[in-house]
Design a protein around this motif. Structure first.
Motif, short mmCIF file in Angstrom:
data_model
loop_
_atom_site.label_atom_id
_atom_site.label_comp_id
_atom_site.label_asym_id
_atom_site.label_seq_id
_atom_site.Cartn_x
_atom_site.Cartn_y
_atom_site.Cartn_z
N PRO A 172 -36.97 -38.66 -13.45
CA PRO A 172 -37.67 -39.25 -12.31
C PRO A 172 -37.15 -40.64 -11.95
CG PRO A 172 -39.06 -39.23 -14.29
CD PRO A 172 -37.87 -38.39 -14.59
N ASP A 173 -36.45 -41.28 -12.88
CA ASP A 173 -35.90 -42.60 -12.61
C ASP A 173 -34.75 -42.57 -11.62
OD1 ASP A 173 -34.64 -41.22 -14.89
OD2 ASP A 173 -33.29 -42.96 -14.93
N LEU A 174 -34.13 -41.40 -11.44
CA LEU A 174 -32.99 -41.29 -10.52
C LEU A 174 -33.40 -40.92 -9.10
CD1 LEU A 174 -30.42 -39.28 -12.71
CD2 LEU A 174 -30.42 -41.74 -12.24
N ILE A 175 -34.65 -40.49 -8.92
CA ILE A 175 -35.04 -39.83 -7.68
C ILE A 175 -36.18 -40.58 -7.00
CG2 ILE A 175 -36.01 -37.67 -6.77
CD1 ILE A 175 -34.61 -36.32 -9.25
N THR A 176 -36.09 -40.67 -5.67
CA THR A 176 -37.12 -41.34 -4.89
C THR A 176 -38.20 -40.37 -4.42
OG1 THR A 176 -35.46 -42.94 -4.12
CG2 THR A 176 -37.51 -42.79 -2.85
N ALA A 177 -37.80 -39.18 -4.00
CA ALA A 177 -38.75 -38.18 -3.49
C ALA A 177 -38.06 -36.83 -3.50
CB ALA A 177 -39.22 -38.53 -2.09
N VAL A 178 -38.88 -35.76 -3.43
CA VAL A 178 -38.36 -34.39 -3.38
C VAL A 178 -39.04 -33.64 -2.25
CG1 VAL A 178 -38.30 -32.16 -4.59
CG2 VAL A 178 -37.73 -34.26 -5.82
N VAL A 179 -38.25 -32.83 -1.55
CA VAL A 179 -38.76 -31.91 -0.54
C VAL A 179 -38.46 -30.49 -1.02
CG1 VAL A 179 -38.54 -31.08 1.83
CG2 VAL A 179 -38.42 -33.55 1.34
N GLY A 180 -39.50 -29.66 -1.08
CA GLY A 180 -39.33 -28.27 -1.47
C GLY A 180 -39.80 -27.34 -0.37
N CYS A 181 -38.96 -26.39 0.00
CA CYS A 181 -39.28 -25.45 1.08
C CYS A 181 -39.26 -24.02 0.55
CB CYS A 181 -38.27 -25.58 2.22
SG CYS A 181 -38.16 -27.24 2.92
N SER A 182 -40.38 -23.30 0.73
CA SER A 182 -40.46 -21.90 0.33
C SER A 182 -39.95 -21.67 -1.08
CB SER A 182 -39.67 -21.02 1.32
OG SER A 182 -40.23 -21.09 2.61
N GLY A 183 -40.35 -22.56 -1.99
CA GLY A 183 -39.83 -22.46 -3.34
C GLY A 183 -40.89 -22.62 -4.41
N PHE A 184 -40.46 -23.08 -5.58
CA PHE A 184 -41.35 -23.11 -6.73
C PHE A 184 -40.76 -24.04 -7.78
CE2 PHE A 184 -38.13 -19.93 -7.37
CZ PHE A 184 -37.82 -19.96 -8.72
N ALA A 185 -41.58 -24.36 -8.78
CA ALA A 185 -41.14 -25.09 -9.96
C ALA A 185 -41.11 -24.11 -11.13
CB ALA A 185 -42.08 -26.25 -10.27
N LEU A 186 -40.15 -24.29 -12.01
CA LEU A 186 -40.04 -23.40 -13.16
C LEU A 186 -41.17 -23.64 -14.15
CD1 LEU A 186 -36.20 -23.62 -13.80
CD2 LEU A 186 -37.46 -21.56 -13.14
N ASP A 187 -41.73 -22.56 -14.65
CA ASP A 187 -42.78 -22.64 -15.66
C ASP A 187 -42.19 -23.22 -16.94
OD1 ASP A 187 -44.77 -22.15 -17.57
OD2 ASP A 187 -45.38 -20.29 -16.60
N ALA A 188 -42.79 -24.27 -17.46
CA ALA A 188 -42.29 -24.90 -18.68
C ALA A 188 -42.26 -23.93 -19.86
CB ALA A 188 -43.14 -26.11 -19.03
#
Length: 219
Positions: free
Chosen positions: A120-136
């Motif tokens: 998270p230290d490298l990134i300012t924001a995220v845009v996700g379209c028609s997607g998902f996050a991987l289940d841990a």
């Protein structure tokens, strides 16, 4: 055998921008390529330099970041390899671009949110379209994602989708909704009728989100 992949990207430094301009990184979906999201980026704030990355593995007419989760060939170690290599690439970019935003479509959102959960230290924001996050739970070692650090940062995440999306399964949607609300500053918008795609209204909303969360505009 080590994973030897040198990410290939189309980089568009728009007129008036410099090597230090905010960077918008595009992560395409399954079976697409690095040109797929360029028309979307062309409609977003011009302050960005755009870098669109080609996924490492050939798939049909395009490429994929890793096998589909439901595919017997899926192995979380592949996710690890790809995301770690992208981390290295982002670190190189961070040396020039203080602001980095990730925009991922479909599987590309899974990659974008995985990077967010790692660094998270490298990134300012995220845009996700028609997607998902991987289940841990897909990670056998349960040690790859640092969701605790992300929860501390509470970085902005835009998530747009059609409730009737025929591709992303309900279990992925439910997991992503729970994870995103707990760990990010979430802007979630539903768009009826876009299917598994990106609509014109959504692109307009993404531009507003970036203006507000990245450039500090008052809306």
């Amino acid at each position: 055998m080590s994973f030897d992949w040198d990410p290939y990207a189309i980089i568009d430094t728009r007129d008036g921008n410099t090597d230090a301009s905010p960077l918008l990184v595009l992560l395409h979906g399954y079976g697409a390529d690095e040109r797929d999201l360029l028309p979307v980026a062309a409609q977003l704030p011009t302050q960005f330099t755009v870098a669109s990355i080609r996924a490492p593995f050939a798939m049909g007419p395009g490429y994929t970041w890793f096998p589909l989760v439901a595919n017997p060939a899926f192995d979380f170690s592949i996710v690890r390899d790809v995301v770690e290599r992208l981390e290295d690439w982002l670190e190189e970019m961070k040396a020039k671009h203080e602001t980095i935003v990730l925009l991922g479509f479909s599987m590309g959102m899974a990659v974008a949110t995985s990077l967010l959960r790692r660094r998270p230290d490298l990134i300012t924001a995220v845009v996700g379209c028609s997607g998902f996050a991987l289940d841990a739970a897909l990670d056998p070692g349960q040690d790859f994602f640092d969701d605790a650090a992300l929860k501390h940062h509470k970085l902005p995440l835009f998530w747009g989708r059609d409730p009737q999306d025929p591709v992303i399964t309900e279990d992925k949607v439910e997991y992503t909704n729970h994870w995103a609300r707990a760990h990010t500053k979430l802007t979630k918008v539903n768009y009826a009728g876009i299917g598994h795609g990106i609509g014109a209204q959504e692109i307009s909303h993404i531009g507003e989100f970036l203006d507000a969360e990245v450039f500090g505009a008052r809306l």
